[in-house]
Design a protein around this motif. Sequence first.
Motif, PDB file in Angstrom:
ATOM      1  N   ASP A 143      42.343  30.354  50.488  1.00  0.00           N
ATOM      2  CA  ASP A 143      42.477  28.929  50.977  1.00  0.00           C
ATOM      3  C   ASP A 143      42.777  28.359  49.617  1.00  0.00           C
ATOM      4  OD1 ASP A 143      39.837  28.937  49.986  1.00  0.00           O
ATOM      5  OD2 ASP A 143      39.072  28.460  52.154  1.00  0.00           O
ATOM      6  N   GLU A 144      42.561  26.763  49.698  1.00  0.00           N
ATOM      7  CA  GLU A 144      42.715  25.879  48.603  1.00  0.00           C
ATOM      8  C   GLU A 144      41.670  26.262  47.646  1.00  0.00           C
ATOM      9  OE1 GLU A 144      43.349  21.203  47.542  1.00  0.00           O
ATOM     10  OE2 GLU A 144      43.521  21.669  49.595  1.00  0.00           O
ATOM     11  N   GLU A 145      40.253  26.035  47.972  1.00  0.00           N
ATOM     12  CA  GLU A 145      39.273  26.227  47.444  1.00  0.00           C
ATOM     13  C   GLU A 145      39.216  27.756  46.428  1.00  0.00           C
ATOM     14  OE1 GLU A 145      34.484  25.826  47.477  1.00  0.00           O
ATOM     15  OE2 GLU A 145      35.599  26.689  49.217  1.00  0.00           O
ATOM     16  N   LEU A 146      39.651  28.692  46.956  1.00  0.00           N
ATOM     17  CA  LEU A 146      39.751  29.817  46.488  1.00  0.00           C
ATOM     18  C   LEU A 146      40.902  30.147  45.564  1.00  0.00           C
ATOM     19  CD1 LEU A 146      38.771  32.392  49.344  1.00  0.00           C
ATOM     20  CD2 LEU A 146      37.647  32.059  46.901  1.00  0.00           C
ATOM     21  N   MET A 147      42.094  29.415  45.890  1.00  0.00           N
ATOM     22  CA  MET A 147      43.192  29.514  45.151  1.00  0.00           C
ATOM     23  C   MET A 147      42.896  28.675  43.615  1.00  0.00           C
ATOM     24  SD  MET A 147      46.316  30.685  44.681  1.00  0.00           S
ATOM     25  CE  MET A 147      46.657  31.016  46.185  1.00  0.00           C
ATOM     26  N   GLY A 148      42.118  27.627  43.557  1.00  0.00           N
ATOM     27  CA  GLY A 148      41.594  26.890  42.618  1.00  0.00           C
ATOM     28  C   GLY A 148      40.571  27.887  41.792  1.00  0.00           C
ATOM     29  N   PHE A 149      39.920  28.765  42.271  1.00  0.00           N
ATOM     30  CA  PHE A 149      39.022  29.442  41.511  1.00  0.00           C
ATOM     31  C   PHE A 149      40.071  30.689  40.956  1.00  0.00           C
ATOM     32  CE2 PHE A 149      37.361  34.037  41.483  1.00  0.00           C
ATOM     33  CZ  PHE A 149      36.401  33.860  40.553  1.00  0.00           C
ATOM     34  N   TRP A 150      40.940  31.399  41.547  1.00  0.00           N
ATOM     35  CA  TRP A 150      41.879  32.038  40.716  1.00  0.00           C
ATOM     36  C   TRP A 150      42.602  31.335  39.853  1.00  0.00           C
ATOM     37  CZ3 TRP A 150      40.275  36.691  41.038  1.00  0.00           C
ATOM     38  CH2 TRP A 150      39.944  37.316  42.360  1.00  0.00           C
ATOM     39  N   THR A 151      42.922  30.275  40.004  1.00  0.00           N
ATOM     40  CA  THR A 151      43.789  29.533  38.907  1.00  0.00           C
ATOM     41  C   THR A 151      43.001  29.188  37.652  1.00  0.00           C
ATOM     42  OG1 THR A 151      45.195  28.524  40.617  1.00  0.00           O
ATOM     43  CG2 THR A 151      45.096  27.381  38.282  1.00  0.00           C
ATOM     44  N   ALA A 152      41.746  29.224  37.650  1.00  0.00           N
ATOM     45  CA  ALA A 152      41.082  28.664  36.721  1.00  0.00           C
ATOM     46  C   ALA A 152      40.318  30.399  35.937  1.00  0.00           C
ATOM     47  CB  ALA A 152      39.431  28.045  37.105  1.00  0.00           C
ATOM     48  N   GLU A 153      40.472  31.262  36.637  1.00  0.00           N
ATOM     49  CA  GLU A 153      40.177  32.502  36.040  1.00  0.00           C
ATOM     50  C   GLU A 153      41.341  32.759  35.168  1.00  0.00           C
ATOM     51  OE1 GLU A 153      37.769  35.197  36.021  1.00  0.00           O
ATOM     52  OE2 GLU A 153      36.793  33.432  36.911  1.00  0.00           O
ATOM     53  N   ARG A 154      41.245  32.333  33.761  1.00  0.00           N
ATOM     54  CA  ARG A 154      42.207  32.518  32.840  1.00  0.00           C
ATOM     55  C   ARG A 154      42.069  33.732  32.119  1.00  0.00           C
ATOM     56  NH1 ARG A 154      46.067  29.030  33.274  1.00  0.00           N
ATOM     57  NH2 ARG A 154      45.512  26.804  33.215  1.00  0.00           N
ATOM     58  N   ALA A 155      43.383  34.277  31.942  1.00  0.00           N
ATOM     59  CA  ALA A 155      43.510  35.414  31.003  1.00  0.00           C
ATOM     60  C   ALA A 155      44.854  35.184  30.161  1.00  0.00           C
ATOM     61  CB  ALA A 155      43.819  36.431  31.919  1.00  0.00           C
ATOM     62  N   ASP A 156      44.935  35.670  28.939  1.00  0.00           N
ATOM     63  CA  ASP A 156      46.068  35.664  28.032  1.00  0.00           C
ATOM     64  C   ASP A 156      47.243  36.284  28.515  1.00  0.00           C
ATOM     65  OD1 ASP A 156      44.371  34.137  26.291  1.00  0.00           O
ATOM     66  OD2 ASP A 156      43.492  35.730  25.539  1.00  0.00           O
ATOM     67  N   ALA A 157      46.781  37.308  29.210  1.00  0.00           N
ATOM     68  CA  ALA A 157      47.857  38.379  29.675  1.00  0.00           C
ATOM     69  C   ALA A 157      47.205  39.220  31.192  1.00  0.00           C
ATOM     70  CB  ALA A 157      48.470  39.326  28.798  1.00  0.00           C
ATOM     71  N   VAL A 158      48.184  39.713  31.714  1.00  0.00           N
ATOM     72  CA  VAL A 158      48.040  40.544  32.972  1.00  0.00           C
ATOM     73  C   VAL A 158      48.436  41.711  32.693  1.00  0.00           C
ATOM     74  CG1 VAL A 158      47.582  38.624  34.548  1.00  0.00           C
ATOM     75  CG2 VAL A 158      49.768  39.744  34.386  1.00  0.00           C
ATOM     76  N   ILE A 159      47.710  42.832  33.335  1.00  0.00           N
ATOM     77  CA  ILE A 159      48.291  44.178  33.439  1.00  0.00           C
ATOM     78  C   ILE A 159      48.365  44.779  34.754  1.00  0.00           C
ATOM     79  CG2 ILE A 159      47.823  46.645  32.638  1.00  0.00           C
ATOM     80  CD1 ILE A 159      45.923  45.504  30.633  1.00  0.00           C
ATOM     81  N   TYR A 160      49.621  45.134  35.075  1.00  0.00           N
ATOM     82  CA  TYR A 160      49.950  45.443  36.526  1.00  0.00           C
ATOM     83  C   TYR A 160      50.322  46.706  36.727  1.00  0.00           C
ATOM     84  CZ  TYR A 160      49.398  40.629  38.274  1.00  0.00           C
ATOM     85  OH  TYR A 160      49.198  39.344  38.471  1.00  0.00           O
ATOM     86  N   GLY A 161      50.190  47.434  37.561  1.00  0.00           N
ATOM     87  CA  GLY A 161      51.099  48.729  38.203  1.00  0.00           C
ATOM     88  C   GLY A 161      52.127  48.397  38.779  1.00  0.00           C
ATOM     89  N   ARG A 162      53.173  49.095  38.774  1.00  0.00           N
ATOM     90  CA  ARG A 162      54.427  48.845  39.528  1.00  0.00           C
ATOM     91  C   ARG A 162      54.402  48.040  40.847  1.00  0.00           C
ATOM     92  NH1 ARG A 162      57.074  50.380  43.524  1.00  0.00           N
ATOM     93  NH2 ARG A 162      55.809  52.328  43.816  1.00  0.00           N
ATOM     94  N   THR A 163      53.577  48.576  41.745  1.00  0.00           N
ATOM     95  CA  THR A 163      53.553  48.060  42.977  1.00  0.00           C
ATOM     96  C   THR A 163      52.915  46.579  42.979  1.00  0.00           C
ATOM     97  OG1 THR A 163      52.954  50.402  44.008  1.00  0.00           O
ATOM     98  CG2 THR A 163      52.258  48.171  45.124  1.00  0.00           C
ATOM     99  N   THR A 164      51.991  46.364  42.241  1.00  0.00           N
ATOM    100  CA  THR A 164      51.304  45.179  42.204  1.00  0.00           C
ATOM    101  C   THR A 164      52.299  44.118  41.451  1.00  0.00           C
ATOM    102  OG1 THR A 164      49.151  45.980  42.250  1.00  0.00           O
ATOM    103  CG2 THR A 164      49.303  43.457  41.254  1.00  0.00           C
ATOM    104  N   TYR A 165      53.007  44.698  40.333  1.00  0.00           N
ATOM    105  CA  TYR A 165      53.879  43.923  39.614  1.00  0.00           C
ATOM    106  C   TYR A 165      55.041  43.262  40.470  1.00  0.00           C
ATOM    107  CZ  TYR A 165      57.905  42.703  36.643  1.00  0.00           C
ATOM    108  OH  TYR A 165      59.120  42.047  36.080  1.00  0.00           O
ATOM    109  N   GLU A 166      55.532  44.175  41.594  1.00  0.00           N
ATOM    110  CA  GLU A 166      56.456  43.888  42.477  1.00  0.00           C
ATOM    111  C   GLU A 166      56.299  42.856  43.433  1.00  0.00           C
ATOM    112  OE1 GLU A 166      58.189  47.663  43.351  1.00  0.00           O
ATOM    113  OE2 GLU A 166      59.502  47.695  41.335  1.00  0.00           O
ATOM    114  N   MET A 167      54.794  43.193  43.809  1.00  0.00           N
ATOM    115  CA  MET A 167      54.540  42.173  44.863  1.00  0.00           C
ATOM    116  C   MET A 167      54.068  40.863  44.510  1.00  0.00           C
ATOM    117  SD  MET A 167      50.537  42.470  47.155  1.00  0.00           S
ATOM    118  CE  MET A 167      49.899  41.944  45.600  1.00  0.00           C
ATOM    119  N   MET A 168      53.495  40.648  43.239  1.00  0.00           N
ATOM    120  CA  MET A 168      53.166  39.509  42.398  1.00  0.00           C
ATOM    121  C   MET A 168      54.452  38.521  42.183  1.00  0.00           C
ATOM    122  SD  MET A 168      50.058  39.223  42.945  1.00  0.00           S
ATOM    123  CE  MET A 168      49.193  38.025  41.853  1.00  0.00           C
TER     124      MET A 168
END
Length: 188
Positions: A25-50
């Motif tokens: 929801d809005e509160e959790l999306m704010g949490f995920w937005t604040a979880e900063r990373a310089d880069a992300v690592i995904y496998g194929r399935t997660t990359y395509e989904m995101m």
Amino acid sequence: MRPLRYAINVTLDGCVHHEAGVAPDEELMGFWTAERADAVIYGRTTYEMMEGAWRRPESGVWPDWMDEWEIPFADALDRVPKHVVSSTLESVDWNAELVSGDLGDAVRRLKDQPGEGLSVGGVSLPLALAELGLIDEYIFVVHPIIAGHGPRLLDGLSERLALEHIERREFASGAVVQRYRPVLDPLP
């Protein structure tokens, strides 16, 4: 050295499938937005989904289905460099590059770069990285849902993984963030 954080939404019974009803929801999306990373690592399935959900359209305008409070997350994810582990993809875009060679060596090289941190999501890739001892922090957002089916958190891990609890945070929805670090010298 940048820490590698495994961050994921999970149900009470351990399901990590994105269709298990754990959409933030809005509160959790704010949490995920604040979880900063310089880069992300995904496998194929997660990359395509995101990519399908969060890539900025060519028009530059976010789709009508997206709520205003989702846009900061979408903007941040759209911009962040992505490293994709795949044996089937020949190329990627969306500010991404394919990870080649030995997975452990490749991720160690990414961790050796300066910065705030790396984030990994998904199911299979985090399991492989946990097996290699490369995850420095686990962030589980536990939702008050019992899915009853679906892929489970780190299902198939070959050995017990001892963790030290470092943070707990509750949200109005009933979801709870549980943050852990691996215990370096666990007791037998």
